[in-house]
Design an enzyme around this catalytic site. Structure first.
Site, short mmCIF file in Angstrom:
data_model
loop_
_atom_site.label_atom_id
_atom_site.label_comp_id
_atom_site.label_asym_id
_atom_site.label_seq_id
_atom_site.Cartn_x
_atom_site.Cartn_y
_atom_site.Cartn_z
N ILE A 26 -6.60 7.19 -2.77
CA ILE A 26 -7.02 7.18 -4.18
C ILE A 26 -7.18 5.77 -4.72
CG2 ILE A 26 -6.00 9.43 -4.71
CD1 ILE A 26 -3.59 7.96 -5.87
N GLY A 32 -2.80 -3.46 0.40
CA GLY A 32 -2.71 -2.16 1.04
C GLY A 32 -3.52 -1.10 0.33
N ASP A 144 0.14 -9.39 -13.14
CA ASP A 144 -1.19 -8.91 -12.72
C ASP A 144 -1.70 -7.84 -13.67
OD1 ASP A 144 -3.43 -8.92 -11.19
OD2 ASP A 144 -2.62 -7.71 -9.56
#
Length: 1299
Positions: A26, A32, A144
Site C-alpha cells: 500500500i 522500505g 519528515d
C-alpha cells in the site's frame, strides 16, 4: 469455488512470526515498502513497514528496535500508533496502526480531488499541529512532515506517521549520502546539519500547507539538489499570491529563516487563520453538511475569475499608460534637441509629464526636412543685395535671424524646468509648420560642422527664406585652410587629372567670375523693379554664363591653386550633375565616380548635405544598393556614411526610410560579400549606436544585436576595430535607459552566440595585451624602434603567404569609441590595414596612438622621406603622454579618466590637424604599392584555428606586418577593451537562468577556466565574479562541476600578494561555498584538490572570509572517508575542538567531531586524538559552559560520541561529565530530558565503577523524582517517554545495587 480460492490464497500468503499475515503493498518509502497486514489473533488490520537490513549494523539495529519499543508508549488521536517490531534474517518489520483512507498526498493528486480550498486545509493543518504539540511535549521531533506522512480516516481524522524511526534508519545506513528528510519539505538547519529541533517541523508544516493548496511543495519545479540549494539560499520559499492575508501571515511565521524565531506548534494553533477557520468550519458543518466543499470550491473559482479580470484590466491600464509615456519620451521635445542639449534630458523629462500635448510635436523635426523644398532652396541659393540676415561683423540682426535666436534661446532654456516648459510650448506650436524654420535649423547645424571657418562664417549660409543675397557665396574664403578644397579633385579620374588646368585657365576663371557678377547685378536691378528672384533663377543664371563660355563640365578639375571665389558656382553646377547621375540606369563607373565626387564635395561644403537630403532624400540612393555590382554598393555606402556623419537628424531620417535593415544585409561575414562593403556597413551602424538613443533604439528594433554579435570576429588581429565596434555597441545597448529590461538584451545576444565569441575575444585581447606589453618592455623604446623602422624600410616586408585586396576606403579611426568622432568615413578600419594609408605627417588626434606611430613608419618605408626628424620625436613624446581620449556625446562614460588627464588635454589640439588635405588617389597609390610587396601577408597569419593570438614578438611564425603592429600596438587600448569584455561577461553572468544556461556549455566554461592563470589580477577578479554569479544559480552547479570548476578555482587561493588578493579570495571561496554546499561529491572533489589547508588557514587566522571557510571545513567531516582522513592529517580535529569556544559554530563543530569518530577507520586515529587530555578537558568544559539556547542541540552529538567509543565514554565519565549530566535532569524540555537519560544510561553501562557512580551522584533519587513528577505531571503535560526511560534506568540501577 470462492472458498477454494480464499483457502489457496491463505496458504500462499506470507506470515510474520505466525502472528501477522502480509497483504498487498500500500506504500513505498525511502527505506522500505509498506504492506497491509492482518493480525491473526484478533483480526485487526495493521500496516507493516518492511526495512532491509543490508546496510544496517547490528549495533544500530538494536538502537532502532529500542526506539520503537519506546515509541510504543505514545498514544494520541493525531499520531499513528507504533504496535511493535519483528526481525527476520533479511528485514526489520515495523508494525503500525492502519489508517484506511491513505495519505493526503494521494488524495490531492490531479486524477482524484486535486488541490484543497483554504477552509479544508485549515481542518487538516489544525490536527497536524495538535499531533506535533503532543510529539514535541514527549521529546520527539518528527523530522519528515509532508503530505505523504499525513494519513486520514474516512471521518476526516488526521494522523501523523513515520516519526522518529526514519532518523535512526538514515543514520544507521552506512551508504547514505543525504540528510534526513524529504528535500522539498526540509528546513534550512536540517539541510546544513546545524542542529535539528522542534522548529524544523514547523518549517515543514508551512511547506505542507502550500502542498495541499497547490498539489506541490515549494521549489518542486527544481531537481532535489537545486531545491536544497534554494531553500538554504533564499530568504523564504515563494508564497502563492492568491492566498488570503491570514494564511500568508501563517506561512511567513513558519518560514522564518532563524529557527529560534519560529513559533511552536501550540502558538500556531492560536493563529488567526486556524482560529477563524475553525469557527467557520463549525458553522458550516451545522448548516450545510458535506455540500460545503462544493460551494467553497465554486466560490473560490469565482473569486479567482474576478481576480483574473481585475488583473487583466490593471495590466491593460498599465500598458496604455506606458504607451503614452513612451510616445512622449521617444517623440517629444527631446527629439528637437541638438547635441548640446543632452545634459538637460532630465529636465525635459519632467516637462513631458506636465503636458500630454507634446505628443503632437513629435512629427516636426523629421517632416520638416522633406517639406517646403523651395523654401530651403531659396534660403541657400537666392540672391539679395542688402544681406538682411548677416551683417559684415557677423552679428545677427533681429528680423533676419529671429529663428536662430529663438533656437539658441531654447537650448539655454532647457537648463531650467520653467523655461523648459515654455520651450515645450514653442515646439508644440511649430510642430505643424513644415516651413523654413525646421529646415533652417538643420541647415545651421550642417554649416557649423567645419570649425575652421571664421566667426562670421557660421551664419553665412543661414539666411532666412526671404533673403536672396549671394554676396557671401562670392566672398573670398580666405579663412578656409588650403587643404579644404583639394580633396574634391582626389576622386577625379586619372584621365582628367592628366589634363591639368587645360579646361579653364586662370584668366578664364576670372572672366567667368566677372561675367557672373555682372549678370547677378543685372538680376538684382530687375529684382528691385519688381521681378521675382529665387533659387531657380540663380541656377539658370549660372548655366547661362557657363554656356556662354562653353565649359566642358565633365573635364572640369578643381585645381587646388584656383581661387575659391571661382570654384563655388562651378561646384553648384557639378553637384546637380552628379546627383542626376545617381540612377540605376547609369554605368558602374559613372555611379562610382559620382559618389566619390559627392563625398569630396560634402566634406568641403557640408551644407550641401542639407540640399541633397531635402531635395532628393535617401530613396534614390537606396535604389542603387540593389545593384549586384560590389563597387557600386561600396561607393553608395560611402556616400551615405558621409551624409549622415555627425548629423543626428539625417541619421534619424535614414532610419525612418528603412536604411537600417538594408545596410545590415551588407554587414554579414565576408564570404557573402567584400570586406570593403562590410566595413562601410559597420561604420553606418556605428554612427547609429553612438549618436542618439533614438537611432540606437531603431537599430535594436531592426534586430541589430545579432549584427553586433557577428562583428565579434575570432581573428582579432585582422578585425581589431570591428571587434571594438561590437564591444562598444553592446555596451551602448546595455546602457540604454528604457523600459526594456537589460536581461532581454542579454537573452537575445546569448541566443545568437555572443558568449563564446566574447570568451574567444577575451582570450585574444589578453594575448594582444601581453604581446604589446612585451614590446614596450623590450630593449628599444618606441622612439628607437620607430626610427629603426624608418631607417630600414625592409622591416615592413612580409614573408610569402597571401595578401590583402586593395582598398580605396580605409579607416584608421573607424570604430574608435574612446576618441573624438571620426572626421572621415573613409579612414582605415584597423591597424593591419594602416600600411595602405597615404603619407600624413600631421596626424589627427582622433586616431589611436598605435596608428599614429605606425603611419610615420609606413610613410618612410614606402618612399616618403621624413625630411624633418624633429617632427617625429615631438609627436612621439606627445603620444607617450596622451591618455585614452574620452567618449563623444551619447557614448558610454566607460573609460575611467587616468590621473593627469586634464593636464594633457591641451596637447590634443596640437595633433588635431586636417587629415584630408592629401588627394584621395594617394590612398589608391599606396594600396597598389602595398600589393606590390612580394608575399604581403595578413596579420591573421599568427592566429590559430580558433582565432587566438599565439605569436610572440620576434618569433619566426609571426608575419612581419603583425609583428610591426604588435610592436606599436597601444597596450592601454587592448587592456581597456579587455576590461570591457570582462565586464560584458559579468553582465551576462548576472542575468537570469536562461542566459546563464547559455553560459554553462562545457567548452565555454572550460575555455574560461583555463584563462585563470593567464590574465592579470583585475581581469581575473571579473572572471571569478562571473563564476561566482553562475554558482548562485542551482541549475548551473552541475555544469560547473562537469567543467572542473572546483579544480580551477582552488589554486587561486594560493595568491598571497597584490591589492586584489582579498577580493579574489572572496570570490573563489564564495563560489566554492555555493558549489560544495549540501553536495558531498563536490565536497570530496574539493578535498582532493587541496582545499582543506586553505580553509584551515582562513579559520585559524580569523580572516573575514571565515564565514565561507567554516561551513566548508565542517562539511568536510560529512563528505567522505578520504576527506575525513585529510582533515585528520592536517589537524582538522584540533580546529574543530578550538571552534567549541565559538558560540555560533560550536554545535556544528561538535557534530563534525561526532561524525569523524563515527566513521573512524580501524586504526582509530580519531579516537586516539580525542583521548588526549586537552581534548577531553575541552569537551567536558564545553558541556559545562554551553549556553542555554544551544544546550538541547549539543546532546545528540555527545550521545553519538559516547556510544561510538567506549574508551572516550569512560574517560569523559571519570573526568567530570557524569555529575554534569545528572545535574541537568531538571531541564524542562522533554527533548533535552530524553537525551540526558540516554546519555546517563550509556555512561552507566560503560562506567568502570557503576556503584560509585550511583552513590556519589544520588542517581536513584533523581530518577525517582522524575518518575513521581511525571505522575503528578500536570504542568509538564505528561512526558510519557521520559517516564518510561527513567523507570527502565531505575530498574537497572536497582539490579546493580542489589548485586
Amino acid at each position: 469455488m470462492a472458498r477454494q480460492m480464499t483457502s489457496s490464497q491463505f496458504h500462499k500468503s506470507k506470515t510474520l512470526d505466525n502472528k501477522y499475515m502480509l497483504g498487498d503493498e500500500i506504500g513505498k518509502g525511502a527505506y522500505g515498502r509498506v504492506y497491509i497486514g492482518l493480525d491473526l489473533e484478533n483480526g485487526d488490520f495493521v500496516a507493516i513497514k518492511q526495512v532491509s537490513l543490508e546496510n544496517i549494523v547490528q549495533e544500530d539495529l538494536n538502537t532502532i528496535m529500542q526506539e520503537i519499543d519506546l515509541l510504543k508508549n505514545l498514544n494520541h488521536k493525531n499520531i499513528v500508533k507504533y504496535l511493535g517490531s519483528l526481525k527476520t534474517k533479511t528485514h526489520l518489520h515495523i508494525i503500525l496502526e492502519y489508517v484506511e483512507n491513505g495519505s493526503l498526498a494521494n488524495i490531492i493528486k490531479p486524477n482524484k480531488f486535486g488541490p484543497f480550498p483554504e477552509s479544508l486545509v485549515t481542518v487538516y493543518i489544525a490536527q497536524v499541529l495538535e499531533g506535533l504539540v503532543y510529539l514535541h511535549e514527549q521529546g520527539v521531533i518528527h523530522r519528515d512532515i509532508k503530505g505523504a506522512n499525513i494519513l486520514t480516516t474516512k471521518e476526516g481524522l488526521v494522523k501523523l506517521a513515520d516519526f522518529g524511526v526514519a532518523t535512526k534508519l538514515n543514520e544507521a545506513d552506512v551508504n547514505t549520502h543525504s540528510v534526513v528528510g524529504t528535500p522539498y519539505w526540509m528546513a534550512p538547519e536540517v539541510i546544513e546539519m546545524s542542529g535539528v529541533c522542534a522548529a524544523s517541523d514547523i518549517w515543514s508544516v508551512g511547506c505542507t500547507v502550500i502542498e495541499l493548496l497547490t498539489c506541490v511543495p515549494p521549489y518542486y519545479d527544481l531537481q532535489p539538489m537545486p531545491a536544497l540549494f534554494r531553500i538554504v539560499q533564499d530568504d523564504s520559499p515563494p508564497i502563492p499570491d492568491s492566498l488570503s492575508p491570514d494564511i500568508t501571515d501563517f506561512l511567513r511565521q513558519c518560514f522564518k529563516k532563524d529557527s529560534r524565531q519560529r513559533p511552536d506548534a501550540k502558538t500556531l494553533l492560536s493563529h488567526p487563520w486556524i482560529r477563524n477557520s475553525r469557527r467557520a468550519l463549525q458553522s458550516s458543518l451545522r448548516h450545510s453538511g458535506t455540500i460545503r466543499y462544493m460551494k467553497g470550491a465554486d466560490s473560490s473559482s469565482e473569486k479567482d475569475g474576478e481576480g483574473s479580470q481585475d488583473i487583466a484590466e490593471s495590466v491593460s491600464a498599465e500598458k496604455v499608460g506606458m504607451s503614452k509615456t513612451n510616445s512622449k519620451s521617444k517623440l517629444g521635445v527631446g527629439s528637437f534637441r541638438s547635441e548640446k542639449d543632452q545634459s538637460s534630458a532630465s529636465d525635459i523629462g519632467e516637462e513631458r509629464a506636465d503636458s500630454e500635448d507634446d505628443i503632437m510635436s513629435d512629427q516636426g523635426p523629421t517632416l520638416s526636412i522633406h517639406d517646403n523644398k523651395s523654401s530651403l532652396q531659396s534660403s541657400t541659393c537666392s540672391i539679395s543685395s542688402d544681406a538682411k540676415g548677416t551683417s559684415q561683423d557677423g552679428k545677427s540682426e533681429p528680423d533676419g535671424n529671429l529663428e536662430m535666436e529663438a533656437s539658441e534661446g531654447r537650448r539655454k532654456a532647457s537648463a531650467t524646468k520653467q523655461v523648459g516648459k515654455e520651450s515645450s510650448i514653442q515646439m508644440q506650436q511649430r510642430s505643424h509648420s513644415f516651413g523654413p524654420k525646421g529646415e533652417d535649423r538643420g541647415l545651421r547645424k550642417a554649416v557649423k560642422t567645419p570649425s575652421s571657418y571664421g566667426g562670421n562664417e557660421l551664419t553665412r549660409f543661414s539666411d532666412p527664406p526671404g533673403d536672396a543675397c549671394l554676396h557671401d557665396l562670392f566672398h573670398p574664403l580666405n579663412k578656409v585652410p588650403e587643404g579644404k578644397l583639394n580633396e574634391a579633385s582626389a576622386s577625379t579620374p586619372a584621365s582628367n587629372a592628366n589634363q591639368g588646368d587645360s579646361p579653364v585657365a586662370d584668366g578664364g576663371k576670372n572672366d567667368l567670375a566677372t561675367k557672373l557678377r555682372a549678370r547677378i547685378a543685372q538680376k538684382q536691378m530687375e529684382g528691385e523693379t519688381g521681378h521675382s528672384n529665387d533659387g531657380g533663377d540663380l541656377f539658370r543664371l549660372m548655366m547661362g554664363v557657363l554656356k556662354d563660355d562653353v565649359i566642358d563640365i565633365d573635364g572640369l578639375v578643381f585645381d587646388e591653386k584656383a581661387s575659391p571665389d571661382n570654384l563655388l558656382p562651378l561646384q553648384a553646377v557639378e553637384f546637380s550633375r552628379l546627383v542626376s547621375s545617381l540612377r540605376p540606369s547609369e554605368t558602374e563607373d559613372a555611379i562610382v565616380t559620382s559618389c566619390q565626387k559627392l563625398v569630396a564635395m560634402f566634406r568641403h561644403r557640408p551644407e550641401q548635405k542639407v540640399v541633397f537630403v531635402t531635395q532628393h532624400g535617401f530613396l534614390p540612393v537606396m535604389d542603387l544598393l540593389d545593384s549586384p555590382k560590389s563597387r557600386v554598393t561600396c561607393a553608395v555606402l560611402q556616400l551615405i556614411n558621409e551624409i549622415i556623419k555627425d548629423n543626428i537628424d539625417f541619421q534619424e531620417n535614414a532610419c525612418l526610410v528603412g536604411l537600417i535593415p538594408l545596410v545590415m544585409s551588407f554587414a554579414g561575414p565576408e564570404r557573402d560579400r567584400s570586406r570593403e562593403i562590410r566595413k562601410e556597413a559597420a561604420y553606418f551602424l556605428q554612427q547609429l549606436c553612438q549618436s542618439s538613443s533614438l537611432t540606437l533604439q531603431m537599430f535594436i528594433a531592426c534586430r541589430g544585436i545579432p549584427v553586433l554579435v557577428g562583428f565579434l570576429e575570432a581573428d582579432y588581429a585582422k578585425y581589431r576595430s570591428m571587434v571594438h565596434l561590437a564591444i562598444d555597441g553592446m555596451w551602448q545597448v546595455f546602457k540604454l535607459k528604457r523600459s526594456t529590461p537589460r536581461n532581454d538584451f542579454c537573452r537575445i545576444a546569448a541566443k545568437n552566440g555572443i558568449l563564446l565569441r566574447l570568451i574567444n575575444t577575451l582570450y585574444s585581447l589578453n594575448e594582444a595585451t601581453l604581446l604589446a606589453s612585451e614590446g614596450r618592455s623590450g630593449q628599444l623604446d618606441q622612439h628607437e624602434a620607430l626610427l629603426s623602422v624608418i631607417d630600414h624600410p625592409d622591416v615592413l616586408k612580409t614573408r610569402p603567404g597571401g595578401g590583402e585586396e586593395p582598398s580605396n576606403s580605409q579607416r584608421s579611426d573607424l570604430y574608435q569609441p574612446d576618441g573624438d568622432r571620426p572626421r572621415s568615413s573613409s579612414a582605415a578600419l584597423d591597424a593591419t590595414e594602416d600600411v595602405k594609408q597615404h603619407h600624413r605627417i600631421s596626424i589627427s588626434s582622433n586616431r589611436t596612438s598605435t596608428d599614429k606611430i605606425q603611419k610615420l613608419a609606413e610613410s618612410a618605408s614606402n618612399g616618403y622621406a621624413v625630411t624633418q626628424p624633429e617632427q617625429v620625436r615631438p609627436l612621439l613624446s606627445l603620444l607617450e603622454k596622451e591618455p585614452p581620449s574620452r567618449h563623444v556625446s551619447g557614448q558610454l562614460d566607460y573609460v575611467k579618466h587616468i590621473a593627469g588627464l586634464e593636464k594633457h588635454e591641451s596637447i590634443l589640439p596640437l595633433l588635431r590637424a586636417s587629415i584630408d588635405t592629401m588627394p584621395r588617389y594617394f590612398s589608391k597609390t599606396m594600396s597598389k604599392k602595398v600589393m606590390a610587396i612580394e608575399g604581403a601577408a595578413s596579420a591573421s597569419g599568427v592566429l590559430s584555428g580558433s582565432g587566438v593570438l599565439n605569436a610572440r614578438l620576434g618569433s619566426d611564425t609571426s608575419s612581419g606586418l603583425l609583428s610591426h603592429m604588435v610592436t606599436t600596438l597601444s597596450a592601454e587600448v587592448a587592456s581597456q577593451y579587455l576590461e570591457k569584455v570582462a565586464d560584458l561577461l559579468l553582465e551576462f553572468a548576472r542575468a537570469d537562468t536562461t542566459v546563464k544556461s547559455y553560459m554553462c556549455s562545457q567548452s565555454l566554461l572550460s575555455r574560461l577556466f583555463h584563462m585563470f592563470n593567464r590574465v592579470e589580477p583585475p581581469i581575473l577578479l571579473k572572471i571569478l565574479k562571473c563564476t561566482n554569479h553562475l554558482s548562485t544559480d542551482p541549475n548551473c552547479l552541475e555544469s560547473l562541476q562537469r567543467a572542473d570548476a572546483i579544480k580551477h578555482l582552488i589554486p587561486n587561493l594560493e595568491v598571497k600578494e597584490g591589492n586584489l588578493v582579498d577580493q579574489i579570495h572572496h570570490e573563489v571561496l564564495s563560489a566554492l561555498f555555493n558549489l560544495c554546499k549540501i553536495n558531498k561529491r563536490r565536497q570530496e572533489q574539493a578535498a582532493e584538490n587541496g582545499i582543506i589547508p586553505h580553509l584551515m588557514l582562513f579559520v585559524m587566522s580569523d580572516s573575514p572570509l571565515k564565514q565561507y571557510a567554516l561551513p566548508l571545513l565542517c562539511d568536510m567531516a560529512h563528505a567522505s572517508r578520504n576527506s575525513r582522513e585529510q582533515l585528520r592529517s592536517h589537524g582538522g580535529l584540533d580546529v574543530y575542538l578550538s571552534l567549541l569556544d565559538d558560540e555560533y559554530w560550536s554545535v556544528i563543530a561538535l557534530d563534525s567531531i561526532a561524525v569523524c569518530l563515527a566513521q573512524d577507520n580501524d586504526n582509530r586515529k580519531v579516537e586516539q586524538a580525542l583521548l588526549k587530555d586537552d581534548a577531553i578537558y575541552t569537551l567536558v568544559n564545553f558541556f559545562q559552559s554551553c549556553p542555554e539556547r544551544h544546550f538541547v542541540h549539543i546532546l545528540e552529538p555527545f550521545l553519538k560520541i559516547i556510544t561510538k567509543s567506549s574508551r572516550i565514554n569512560t574517560t569523559l565519565a571519570v573526568n567530570g561529565l557524569t555529575p554534569l549530566l545528572i545535574a541537568r535532569l531538571d531541564h524542562q524540555d522533554a527533548i533535552a530530558r530524553l537525551n540526558l537519560l540516554k546519555l546517563i544510561k550509556a555512561v552507566y553501562e560503560h562506567h568502570p565503577r557503576p556503584k560509585q557512580l550511583i552513590v556519589e551522584n544520588d542517581l536513584p533519587q533523581r530518577l525517582q523524582n522524575l518518575i513521581e513528577e511525571r505522575r503528578e505531571g500536570q504542568h509538564l503535560g505528561g512526558q510519557v517517554l521520559v517516564k518510561q526511560m527513567a523507570t527502565s534506568l531505575l530498574k537497572a540501577l536497582h539490579i546493580n545495587t542489589v548485586l
